[in-house]
Scaffold this motif. Structure first.
Motif, PDB file in Angstrom:
ATOM      1  N   MET A   1      88.456   1.570  14.471  1.00 31.24           N
ATOM      2  CA  MET A   1      87.675   2.096  13.435  1.00 31.24           C
ATOM      3  C   MET A   1      86.568   3.209  13.498  1.00 31.24           C
ATOM      4  O   MET A   1      86.105   3.142  13.777  1.00 31.24           O
ATOM      5  CB  MET A   1      86.933   1.051  12.797  1.00 31.24           C
ATOM      6  CG  MET A   1      86.447   0.869  11.306  1.00 31.24           C
ATOM      7  SD  MET A   1      85.529  -1.128  10.575  1.00 31.24           S
ATOM      8  CE  MET A   1      85.944  -0.410   9.124  1.00 31.24           C
ATOM      9  N   GLU A   2      87.125   3.613  12.239  1.00 33.66           N
ATOM     10  CA  GLU A   2      86.531   5.247  12.372  1.00 33.66           C
ATOM     11  C   GLU A   2      85.014   4.425  11.127  1.00 33.66           C
ATOM     12  O   GLU A   2      84.733   4.172  10.910  1.00 33.66           O
ATOM     13  CB  GLU A   2      87.318   6.499  11.627  1.00 33.66           C
ATOM     14  CG  GLU A   2      87.953   6.921  12.517  1.00 33.66           C
ATOM     15  CD  GLU A   2      88.728   8.124  11.655  1.00 33.66           C
ATOM     16  OE1 GLU A   2      87.737   9.198  10.744  1.00 33.66           O
ATOM     17  OE2 GLU A   2      89.850   8.411  10.964  1.00 33.66           O
ATOM     18  N   LYS A   3      84.328   5.887  12.095  1.00 30.79           N
ATOM     19  CA  LYS A   3      82.523   5.865  11.164  1.00 30.79           C
ATOM     20  C   LYS A   3      83.234   6.130   9.694  1.00 30.79           C
ATOM     21  O   LYS A   3      83.676   7.200   9.268  1.00 30.79           O
ATOM     22  CB  LYS A   3      81.608   6.429  11.936  1.00 30.79           C
ATOM     23  CG  LYS A   3      82.009   5.130  13.631  1.00 30.79           C
ATOM     24  CD  LYS A   3      80.342   5.660  13.922  1.00 30.79           C
ATOM     25  CE  LYS A   3      80.460   4.814  15.529  1.00 30.79           C
ATOM     26  NZ  LYS A   3      79.394   5.372  16.308  1.00 30.79           N
ATOM     27  N   PRO A   4      81.826   5.409   8.024  1.00 29.24           N
ATOM     28  CA  PRO A   4      81.836   6.148   7.320  1.00 29.24           C
ATOM     29  C   PRO A   4      81.520   8.081   7.589  1.00 29.24           C
ATOM     30  O   PRO A   4      82.335   8.503   7.028  1.00 29.24           O
ATOM     31  CB  PRO A   4      81.003   5.569   6.532  1.00 29.24           C
ATOM     32  CG  PRO A   4      80.578   4.223   7.489  1.00 29.24           C
ATOM     33  CD  PRO A   4      80.921   4.387   9.210  1.00 29.24           C
ATOM     34  N   ILE A   5      81.256   8.530   8.264  1.00 31.12           N
ATOM     35  CA  ILE A   5      80.205   9.647   8.234  1.00 31.12           C
ATOM     36  C   ILE A   5      81.718  10.503   9.057  1.00 31.12           C
ATOM     37  O   ILE A   5      81.621  11.285   8.475  1.00 31.12           O
ATOM     38  CB  ILE A   5      79.265  10.183   9.214  1.00 31.12           C
ATOM     39  CG1 ILE A   5      78.694  11.634   9.632  1.00 31.12           C
ATOM     40  CG2 ILE A   5      79.587  10.054  10.608  1.00 31.12           C
ATOM     41  CD1 ILE A   5      77.875  11.518   8.004  1.00 31.12           C
ATOM     42  N   THR A   6      82.545  10.193   9.635  1.00 31.26           N
ATOM     43  CA  THR A   6      83.564  10.977  10.547  1.00 31.26           C
ATOM     44  C   THR A   6      84.034  10.641   9.083  1.00 31.26           C
ATOM     45  O   THR A   6      85.507  11.596   9.522  1.00 31.26           O
ATOM     46  CB  THR A   6      83.799   9.863  11.690  1.00 31.26           C
ATOM     47  OG1 THR A   6      82.936   9.552  12.754  1.00 31.26           O
ATOM     48  CG2 THR A   6      85.413  10.884  12.425  1.00 31.26           C
ATOM     49  N   THR A   7      84.444   9.952   8.702  1.00 27.93           N
ATOM     50  CA  THR A   7      85.964  10.183   7.713  1.00 27.93           C
ATOM     51  C   THR A   7      85.695  11.201   6.893  1.00 27.93           C
ATOM     52  O   THR A   7      85.997  11.778   6.074  1.00 27.93           O
ATOM     53  CB  THR A   7      85.790   8.411   6.696  1.00 27.93           C
ATOM     54  OG1 THR A   7      85.895   7.666   7.891  1.00 27.93           O
ATOM     55  CG2 THR A   7      86.437   8.251   5.677  1.00 27.93           C
ATOM     56  N   LEU A   8      84.149  10.932   5.957  1.00 26.87           N
ATOM     57  CA  LEU A   8      84.081  12.019   4.689  1.00 26.87           C
ATOM     58  C   LEU A   8      83.999  13.644   5.477  1.00 26.87           C
ATOM     59  O   LEU A   8      84.833  14.065   5.092  1.00 26.87           O
ATOM     60  CB  LEU A   8      82.547  11.641   4.841  1.00 26.87           C
ATOM     61  CG  LEU A   8      81.785  10.728   3.576  1.00 26.87           C
ATOM     62  CD1 LEU A   8      80.639  10.194   3.974  1.00 26.87           C
ATOM     63  CD2 LEU A   8      82.632  10.970   2.715  1.00 26.87           C
ATOM     64  N   TYR A   9      83.692  13.328   6.717  1.00 27.81           N
ATOM     65  CA  TYR A   9      83.975  15.289   7.478  1.00 27.81           C
ATOM     66  C   TYR A   9      85.089  15.058   7.321  1.00 27.81           C
ATOM     67  O   TYR A   9      85.641  16.560   7.250  1.00 27.81           O
ATOM     68  CB  TYR A   9      82.926  14.867   8.729  1.00 27.81           C
ATOM     69  CG  TYR A   9      82.824  16.366   9.249  1.00 27.81           C
ATOM     70  CD1 TYR A   9      82.727  17.493   9.062  1.00 27.81           C
ATOM     71  CD2 TYR A   9      84.732  16.780   9.894  1.00 27.81           C
ATOM     72  CE1 TYR A   9      82.507  18.682   9.733  1.00 27.81           C
ATOM     73  CE2 TYR A   9      84.581  18.368  11.298  1.00 27.81           C
ATOM     74  CZ  TYR A   9      83.500  18.995  10.220  1.00 27.81           C
ATOM     75  OH  TYR A   9      83.945  19.867  11.150  1.00 27.81           O
ATOM     76  N   SER A  10      85.665  14.494   7.791  1.00 31.72           N
ATOM     77  CA  SER A  10      87.268  14.815   8.066  1.00 31.72           C
ATOM     78  C   SER A  10      88.233  14.895   6.565  1.00 31.72           C
ATOM     79  O   SER A  10      89.288  15.685   6.419  1.00 31.72           O
ATOM     80  CB  SER A  10      88.865  13.601   8.392  1.00 31.72           C
ATOM     81  OG  SER A  10      87.637  13.307  10.134  1.00 31.72           O
ATOM     82  N   LYS A  11      87.445  14.369   5.633  1.00 27.69           N
ATOM     83  CA  LYS A  11      88.181  14.782   4.535  1.00 27.69           C
ATOM     84  C   LYS A  11      87.879  15.596   3.374  1.00 27.69           C
ATOM     85  O   LYS A  11      88.017  16.332   3.289  1.00 27.69           O
ATOM     86  CB  LYS A  11      87.666  13.569   3.027  1.00 27.69           C
ATOM     87  CG  LYS A  11      88.061  13.102   2.053  1.00 27.69           C
ATOM     88  CD  LYS A  11      88.125  11.835   0.822  1.00 27.69           C
ATOM     89  CE  LYS A  11      88.230  12.196   0.100  1.00 27.69           C
ATOM     90  NZ  LYS A  11      88.217  11.306  -0.660  1.00 27.69           N
ATOM     91  N   TYR A  12      86.920  16.526   4.460  1.00 26.52           N
ATOM     92  CA  TYR A  12      85.534  17.637   3.630  1.00 26.52           C
ATOM     93  C   TYR A  12      85.441  18.092   4.270  1.00 26.52           C
ATOM     94  O   TYR A  12      84.441  19.331   3.939  1.00 26.52           O
ATOM     95  CB  TYR A  12      84.459  16.709   2.502  1.00 26.52           C
ATOM     96  CG  TYR A  12      84.644  15.592   1.191  1.00 26.52           C
ATOM     97  CD1 TYR A  12      85.424  16.539   0.076  1.00 26.52           C
ATOM     98  CD2 TYR A  12      84.755  14.318   1.442  1.00 26.52           C
ATOM     99  CE1 TYR A  12      85.568  15.627  -0.823  1.00 26.52           C
ATOM    100  CE2 TYR A  12      84.635  13.435   0.401  1.00 26.52           C
ATOM    101  CZ  TYR A  12      85.305  14.233  -0.390  1.00 26.52           C
ATOM    102  OH  TYR A  12      85.651  13.295  -1.545  1.00 26.52           O
ATOM    103  N   ASP A  13      85.880  18.512   5.256  1.00 27.96           N
ATOM    104  CA  ASP A  13      85.330  19.412   6.719  1.00 27.96           C
ATOM    105  C   ASP A  13      85.453  21.260   5.566  1.00 27.96           C
ATOM    106  O   ASP A  13      84.663  21.759   6.032  1.00 27.96           O
ATOM    107  CB  ASP A  13      86.081  19.287   7.715  1.00 27.96           C
ATOM    108  CG  ASP A  13      87.749  19.472   7.960  1.00 27.96           C
ATOM    109  OD1 ASP A  13      88.062  19.574   6.935  1.00 27.96           O
ATOM    110  OD2 ASP A  13      88.435  20.140   8.857  1.00 27.96           O
ATOM    111  N   THR A  14      86.663  21.272   5.578  1.00 27.76           N
ATOM    112  CA  THR A  14      87.203  22.518   4.878  1.00 27.76           C
ATOM    113  C   THR A  14      85.206  22.962   3.326  1.00 27.76           C
ATOM    114  O   THR A  14      85.224  24.328   3.761  1.00 27.76           O
ATOM    115  CB  THR A  14      88.514  23.002   4.494  1.00 27.76           C
ATOM    116  OG1 THR A  14      89.631  22.639   5.465  1.00 27.76           O
ATOM    117  CG2 THR A  14      88.430  24.164   3.811  1.00 27.76           C
ATOM    118  N   ALA A  15      85.898  22.350   3.195  1.00 29.76           N
ATOM    119  CA  ALA A  15      84.618  22.856   2.054  1.00 29.76           C
ATOM    120  C   ALA A  15      82.945  22.724   2.916  1.00 29.76           C
ATOM    121  O   ALA A  15      82.647  23.450   2.362  1.00 29.76           O
ATOM    122  CB  ALA A  15      84.708  21.389   1.005  1.00 29.76           C
ATOM    123  N   LEU A  16      82.445  21.692   4.009  1.00 32.38           N
ATOM    124  CA  LEU A  16      81.767  21.287   3.929  1.00 32.38           C
ATOM    125  C   LEU A  16      81.178  22.794   4.840  1.00 32.38           C
ATOM    126  O   LEU A  16      80.345  23.333   4.515  1.00 32.38           O
ATOM    127  CB  LEU A  16      81.585  20.853   5.085  1.00 32.38           C
ATOM    128  CG  LEU A  16      80.215  20.555   5.854  1.00 32.38           C
ATOM    129  CD1 LEU A  16      79.198  20.359   4.866  1.00 32.38           C
ATOM    130  CD2 LEU A  16      80.084  19.004   6.525  1.00 32.38           C
TER     131      LEU A  16
END
Length: 134
Positions: A1-16
């Motif tokens: 199971m992915e950690k929430p922070i990893t999921t968020l980074y994967s989703k918004y990595d380009t924007a970040l």
């Protein structure tokens, strides 16, 4: 199971990554602008010089860091560079117009006007960058 922070980074990595590079680009632009105007250079020329140097940094950083564009052939770099500078030229027009209105016509605070200007420019440039590298 992915950690929430990893999921968020994967989703918004380009924007970040774009926000980080955009922040650095904005910092370069603002520091150069104020450094040059404090050396008694007119705001228009200080803005042009700050724009050229910050856009050069932004091109390299966006190509390599934000959009992971690996094609470094001369032809591709020239084509992307020409597109990047041309589209950023459109944001330079908005940049100059905002500074003209804010500084010359409204006699606003240079710091406030430049910061407002940079928010508008960042939004425009993100859209332009997506057209080139995505």
């Amino acid at each position: 199971m992915e950690k929430p922070i990893t999921t968020l980074y994967s989703k918004y990595d380009t924007a970040l990554r774009y926000l980080i590079v955009g922040g650095l680009t904005t910092g370069i632009n603002v520091v150069l602008f104020f450094g040059l105007t404090h050396l008694a250079m007119p705001w228009f020329w200080a803005n042009i010089i700050a724009w050229v140097l910050s856009v050069l940094f932004a091109f390299i950083a966006n190509k390599k860091v934000v959009f992971n564009s690996a094609d470094m052939t001369f032809r591709t770099v020239v084509k992307e560079g020409a597109s990047f500078f041309t589209l950023r030229g459109a944001s330079l027009l908005a940049d100059t117009a905002i500074l003209f209105i804010g500084l010359t016509l409204m006699h606003g605070s240079p710091l406030i006007v430049k910061l407002i200007d940079q928010v508008v420019v960042i939004v425009l440039n993100y859209g332009f960058s997506k057209l080139i590298f995505a």
